[in-house]
Design a protein around this motif. Structure first.
Motif: not given
Ligand code: SF4
Length: 424
Positions: A359-364, A384-388, A390-400
């Motif tokens: 599901n969509v996941l956000e910092t906080g 949240m970070e990508t596997e490389k 890089e910082e993310l504030t929002r992850a979408n379904p399927g993102n690792r």
């Protein structure tokens, strides 16, 4: 022998917990959350044609995975077969023998006959589709060489105990999952309305549709059937849940407790399996004197609080204590509003786990990790970070994503699930 050991000697046996495995990921999840055995279908001969099911190759892999963890695998071959359906059946049975499966779930006597001839060493479990409702029928089927039968869902606890008293073969009981309004799934509604045959594994679930009323002399005029402003779902049965009856079922001598739902999500399969596993473990640890009257054993309230979070149409004990009435139907919606949703699945364990978002996941976001057992570990997503990296504030379904939480999750393991309360 100490007191505890002497008590344990008279405790009832804890039945097998049998969970649905609609695909490989669902099987892995069911096993992670405590299934003793799983059931699945191949690409042919199985009901639940839309469940994904397993190719021959994937089934070999699944059996190997399950067996490595001490879990049994049963294969559904439970269509009501026509003559044309037998083409390729013998070859399929030999393929299952090669894969090393632990049982075949069959309802059609013709398929049973081929299975006994081709692969007599594989135990046969009679499917609920065979509608066994009495001890004479149970004895008949055991005389045909089956080793286990799944009783019809229309039986009361007393009837289950009568069958138990009259037979020595294994009995399997459905404890949780969707119910049909028809008799043990023998239903033509889907075939009639959509051409999809429920007895060939292709049910379109029209019992969950919203219906209107029409008077024969007023064609085209649709009268609403209203429970409330959303209308009504007149055929929509609540889901079976026998958590409260579990102590009596265990004491009845049932050998296997089955969860329905090969087409359900991993969140449902994992969530329900986890709760029944924890309940059976709780019962296993009770002292012997608690079993003098199993009807008096009450599970802690957290079990029922957790089960409604797995997503249901409301819950019903169906025929377990008395014949169901109008309160066993959910009239005003196809399902109840869920309060909890899955957010991610663990793909690499650790204090900063790698997870796959569902599901969509956000910092906080406040989330909780579903531990095997009945407890959850709550935490807040702080980074949240990508596997490389890089910082993310929002992850979408399927993102690792690599998850940083506060507090750090200490007990995360591979294939575990994170969930959160639904906002609003
Ligand atoms: S339409 Fe509903 S009652 Fe009929 S088989 Fe499908 S799920 Fe069961």
């Amino acid at each position: 022998m100490n007191k505890k050991e002497s008590n344990k000697a008279v405790l009832p046996s804890i039945p097998e917990l049998l969970a649905p495995a609609g695909n490989f990921e669902k099987m892995v999840t069911a096993i992670h959350y405590g299934a003793d055995a799983v059931y699945m279908g191949g690409k042919q001969f199985s009901l639940r044609a839309k469940a994904g099911n397993f190719s021959d190759e994937k089934m070999m892999e699944a059996v190997e995975y399950a067996h490595d963890l001490g879990v049994k695998v049963y294969i559904t071959i439970n269509i009501l077969a026509h003559n044309r359906d037998f083409a390729g059946l013998d070859g399929y049975l030999f393929q299952l023998q090669k894969a090393g499966v632990d049982g075949l779930i069959i309802s059609d006597p013709g398929i049973l006959r081929r299975a006994r001839k081709c692969v007599p060493e594989i135990p046969v479990h009679l499917s609920t589709q065979a509608n066994v409702t009495n001890a004479q029928a149970a004895q008949f089927w055991f005389e045909q060489g089956i080793s286990r039968l799944n009783l019809a869902r229309e039986l009361s606890l007393d009837e289950i105990m009568e069958v138990r008293g009259a037979t020595s073969g294994e009995l399997e009981i459905f404890v949780h999952g969707a119910l049909c309004i028809s008799y043990s799934g023998r239903c033509m509604l889907s075939n009639y309305m959509t051409g999809r045959d429920a007895n060939q594994g292709a049910c379109a679930h029209p019992c969950r549709y919203s219906y209107k009323l029409i008077e024969e002399k007023r064609p085209g005029e649709y009268f609403p059937v209203e429970e409330d402003e959303r209308g009504t779902y007149i055929f929509n049965s609540k889901d079976l849940c026998l958590l409260d009856g579990l102590p009596e079922l265990v004491a009845s001598g049932a050998n296997s407790l089955k969860i329905e739902g090969r087409m359900k999500s991993i969140f449902y399969v994992g969530g329900v399996t986890r709760i029944y596993r924890a309940a059976l473990d709780y019962l296993r640890d009770l002292p012997a004197d608690a079993w003098e009257n199993p009807a008096n054993i009450v599970l802690p309230s957290i079990f029922s609080e957790e089960i409604v979070k797995t997503g249901t149409r409301g819950i019903s004990e169906n025929f377990f204590r008395k014949a169901p009435g109008s309160s066993e139907m959910l009239y005003n919606a196809p399902r109840v509003q869920m309060k909890v949703e899955p957010v991610a699945v663990v793909r690499r364990a650790g204090l900063r786990p790698l997870v796959e978002a569902r599901n969509v996941l956000e910092t906080g976001d406040k989330v909780e990790y579903m531990l095997p057992g009945i407890k959850c570990d709550p935490c807040t997503v702080v980074r949240m970070e990508t596997e490389k990296g890089e910082e993310l504030t929002r992850a979408n379904p399927g993102n690792r994503i690599v998850l940083h939480t506060e507090p750090a999750l200490q007990r995360v393991s591979l294939n575990g699930i994170l969930r959160r309360n639904i906002k609003g």
